[in-house]
Design a protein around this motif. Sequence first.
Motif, mmCIF file in Angstrom:
data_model
loop_
_atom_site.group_PDB
_atom_site.id
_atom_site.type_symbol
_atom_site.label_atom_id
_atom_site.label_comp_id
_atom_site.label_asym_id
_atom_site.label_seq_id
_atom_site.Cartn_x
_atom_site.Cartn_y
_atom_site.Cartn_z
ATOM 1 N N PHE A 257 0.800 -1.301 0.115
ATOM 2 C CA PHE A 257 0.020 0.204 0.201
ATOM 3 C C PHE A 257 0.909 1.127 0.390
ATOM 4 C CE2 PHE A 257 -2.173 3.296 2.350
ATOM 5 C CZ PHE A 257 -3.426 3.639 1.242
ATOM 6 N N VAL A 258 0.418 2.046 -1.049
ATOM 7 C CA VAL A 258 1.758 3.551 -1.157
ATOM 8 C C VAL A 258 0.061 4.769 -0.909
ATOM 9 C CG1 VAL A 258 2.908 4.633 -2.248
ATOM 10 C CG2 VAL A 258 3.352 2.491 -2.341
ATOM 11 N N ALA A 259 1.082 5.339 -0.446
ATOM 12 C CA ALA A 259 -0.157 7.475 -0.542
ATOM 13 C C ALA A 259 0.748 7.875 -0.372
ATOM 14 C CB ALA A 259 -1.701 6.547 0.558
ATOM 15 N N PRO A 260 0.130 9.500 -0.789
ATOM 16 C CA PRO A 260 1.059 10.300 -0.583
ATOM 17 C C PRO A 260 0.803 10.739 0.647
ATOM 18 C CG PRO A 260 -0.379 10.658 -1.657
ATOM 19 C CD PRO A 260 -0.326 9.268 -1.714
ATOM 20 N N ARG A 261 1.769 11.449 1.470
ATOM 21 C CA ARG A 261 1.002 12.562 3.007
ATOM 22 C C ARG A 261 1.069 13.875 2.195
ATOM 23 N NH1 ARG A 261 4.713 9.994 7.395
ATOM 24 N NH2 ARG A 261 3.008 11.353 8.336
ATOM 25 N N ALA A 262 2.035 14.500 1.949
ATOM 26 C CA ALA A 262 2.615 15.678 1.445
ATOM 27 C C ALA A 262 3.125 16.191 0.057
ATOM 28 C CB ALA A 262 2.929 16.333 2.655
ATOM 29 N N ILE A 263 3.336 17.346 -0.324
ATOM 30 C CA ILE A 263 3.711 17.034 -1.934
ATOM 31 C C ILE A 263 3.830 18.734 -1.339
ATOM 32 C CG2 ILE A 263 1.595 18.405 -3.012
ATOM 33 C CD1 ILE A 263 3.269 16.240 -4.629
ATOM 34 N N ASP A 264 5.318 19.168 -2.014
ATOM 35 C CA ASP A 264 6.056 20.431 -2.334
ATOM 36 C C ASP A 264 6.072 20.406 -3.988
ATOM 37 O OD1 ASP A 264 7.731 22.551 -2.598
ATOM 38 O OD2 ASP A 264 8.363 22.252 -0.695
ATOM 39 N N GLU A 265 5.482 21.430 -4.802
ATOM 40 C CA GLU A 265 6.061 21.082 -5.606
ATOM 41 C C GLU A 265 6.822 21.987 -6.425
ATOM 42 O OE1 GLU A 265 2.479 21.836 -8.954
ATOM 43 O OE2 GLU A 265 1.259 21.657 -7.039
ATOM 44 N N SER A 266 7.092 23.281 -5.594
ATOM 45 C CA SER A 266 8.903 23.754 -5.830
ATOM 46 C C SER A 266 10.014 23.112 -5.673
ATOM 47 C CB SER A 266 8.858 25.218 -5.140
ATOM 48 O OG SER A 266 8.482 24.587 -4.078
ATOM 49 N N SER A 267 9.769 21.997 -4.494
ATOM 50 C CA SER A 267 11.205 21.465 -5.028
ATOM 51 C C SER A 267 11.101 20.113 -5.530
ATOM 52 C CB SER A 267 11.674 21.117 -3.413
ATOM 53 O OG SER A 267 10.612 19.954 -2.960
ATOM 54 N N GLY A 268 10.356 19.917 -5.637
ATOM 55 C CA GLY A 268 9.606 18.214 -6.293
ATOM 56 C C GLY A 268 9.675 17.388 -5.447
ATOM 57 N N GLU A 269 9.367 17.302 -3.920
ATOM 58 C CA GLU A 269 9.365 16.661 -3.445
ATOM 59 C C GLU A 269 7.922 16.149 -3.450
ATOM 60 O OE1 GLU A 269 14.140 16.903 -1.173
ATOM 61 O OE2 GLU A 269 11.911 17.748 -0.495
ATOM 62 N N ILE A 270 7.475 14.662 -2.997
ATOM 63 C CA ILE A 270 6.702 14.192 -1.969
ATOM 64 C C ILE A 270 7.111 13.790 -0.994
ATOM 65 C CG2 ILE A 270 6.589 12.713 -4.121
ATOM 66 C CD1 ILE A 270 3.276 12.351 -3.814
ATOM 67 N N ASP A 271 6.168 13.681 0.250
ATOM 68 C CA ASP A 271 6.435 12.782 1.352
ATOM 69 C C ASP A 271 5.311 11.610 0.926
ATOM 70 O OD1 ASP A 271 6.008 11.388 3.998
ATOM 71 O OD2 ASP A 271 5.646 13.572 5.415
ATOM 72 N N LEU A 272 6.070 10.307 1.470
ATOM 73 C CA LEU A 272 5.523 9.343 0.398
ATOM 74 C C LEU A 272 5.112 8.618 1.863
ATOM 75 C CD1 LEU A 272 6.068 7.846 -3.251
ATOM 76 C CD2 LEU A 272 4.077 8.744 -2.493
ATOM 77 N N TYR A 273 4.265 7.742 1.599
ATOM 78 C CA TYR A 273 3.628 6.634 3.140
ATOM 79 C C TYR A 273 3.821 5.284 2.704
ATOM 80 C CZ TYR A 273 0.707 3.856 6.132
ATOM 81 O OH TYR A 273 0.018 2.262 7.621
ATOM 82 N N MET A 274 4.311 3.897 2.880
ATOM 83 C CA MET A 274 4.307 2.744 2.165
ATOM 84 C C MET A 274 4.074 1.605 3.645
ATOM 85 S SD MET A 274 7.077 0.769 0.584
ATOM 86 C CE MET A 274 7.307 0.987 -0.949
ATOM 87 N N ARG A 275 3.083 0.907 3.360
ATOM 88 C CA ARG A 275 2.905 -0.192 4.492
ATOM 89 C C ARG A 275 3.228 -1.539 3.575
ATOM 90 N NH1 ARG A 275 -2.235 1.409 5.808
ATOM 91 N NH2 ARG A 275 -3.339 -0.172 4.283
ATOM 92 N N THR A 276 4.253 -2.497 4.117
ATOM 93 C CA THR A 276 3.617 -3.971 3.925
ATOM 94 C C THR A 276 2.350 -4.922 4.592
ATOM 95 O OG1 THR A 276 5.563 -2.983 2.983
ATOM 96 C CG2 THR A 276 4.419 -5.597 2.286
ATOM 97 N N VAL A 277 1.738 -5.653 4.382
ATOM 98 C CA VAL A 277 0.813 -6.209 4.599
ATOM 99 C C VAL A 277 0.567 -7.935 4.547
ATOM 100 C CG1 VAL A 277 -1.035 -7.008 5.918
ATOM 101 C CG2 VAL A 277 -0.950 -3.967 5.207
ATOM 102 N N PRO A 278 2.305 -8.692 5.627
ATOM 103 C CA PRO A 278 1.491 -9.647 4.249
ATOM 104 C C PRO A 278 1.032 -11.122 5.829
ATOM 105 C CG PRO A 278 3.620 -9.054 5.880
ATOM 106 C CD PRO A 278 2.808 -8.226 6.224
ATOM 107 N N PHE A 279 0.574 -12.246 4.619
ATOM 108 C CA PHE A 279 -0.339 -13.309 4.170
ATOM 109 C C PHE A 279 -1.720 -12.259 4.479
ATOM 110 C CE2 PHE A 279 3.283 -14.563 6.557
ATOM 111 C CZ PHE A 279 2.997 -15.886 6.140
ATOM 112 N N ILE A 280 -2.445 -11.030 4.488
ATOM 113 C CA ILE A 280 -3.400 -10.581 4.495
ATOM 114 C C ILE A 280 -4.679 -11.293 2.963
ATOM 115 C CG2 ILE A 280 -2.703 -9.078 2.074
ATOM 116 C CD1 ILE A 280 -5.199 -7.877 5.044
#
Length: 343
Positions: A257-280
């Motif tokens: 699972f990947v989701a954006p948390r915040a974004i800064d277009e001026s610097s071209g950076e993005i804060d991404l959240y990642m979650r890995t769930v085994p055996f779901i």
Amino acid sequence: MKNKIPLLTTSNTMLATVVTFLLLATIVTIGMLTPLIAKLATGIELSLQPEYFNNRTAIPVAALVLLLSACMLIGYSERRYVLPVVGTSIFLSLLFAILSPFGNIAMDISVPVLIIALAATLYRVGKIYAANKNTATSGKIRKLSAHVIHIGILLILLGIILSSNMKIEGSAVLGTDGTGEFEGQPYQLKIIRMESYYSGEAFRNYPASSYTTEVDFDIYRNGDYFRSGQVKYITDFKWGQTYTTTYINRGLTEELFVAPRAIDESSGEIDLYMRTVPFINCLWGGIYLMAIGIIGLLISDRTSAGRTNNAIKRPRAGAEGRYDRMLEQEIEKRRTQRDKRKR
């Protein structure tokens, strides 16, 4: 064979199961009503965390799984083997809790009990199938469907315990100039493209009602290319809110699972959240098996009811049919005579 354990019967085991289930339902109900009662009595907002329910329902759920193992073996195995199997489950749980092979107390205690209960259920299914080879298909489906539901429930419990205790979460700020690492994750992300645009009709001083930033990325697993994905960061001017889309990859053994948390277009950076769930997938597989078992029960009940009605409507042939007709004629004759006497 004489029962050497008089109290170990199907009816007693079912009674213990019902009592344990009622205890579990009472604990859950009290937990759900407590915030409401606190709000009405004191006006205080009370929120109970999942740990509240987990800590209080662990023992009743474990008891239900042990009782399920006993119920699966009674009637298809000698009763003197039932208690050793249940005792082995308890012993392995205590041993795993001490040795901690999984490094998590919840998994150490629950996995042995669930695996043995699953094995006992599969043993029961095999015995039923072998004993009913010549039974009609509807009858066989009816006997097996209930145990398919049991297997589904056990897989759901196994999936919940494994996925909730083995999931890995983390976040990282990524730019378009390199590959980002996530702590504890076997996955790495590389931003390929970041593009923003307006969409929708004009709203007040804005040229459109929303502003969207699309982020395309490649996913690497242990350094090797794995998948490509996209997420969106959307600012809705009309409703005054910001929301995002997510990327989900459901594999055979785990969910990413990947989701954006915040974004800064001026610097071209993005804060991404990642979650890995085994055996779901154990959880999803259990849900599907429960649905299949319920559908099987409904179909077999409908088929059995139709056969019963046909058997009632269809007159029997031979001597039995002749006696039935004579009986009906005699009943009708006596009913007519009784009606004449009343007049």
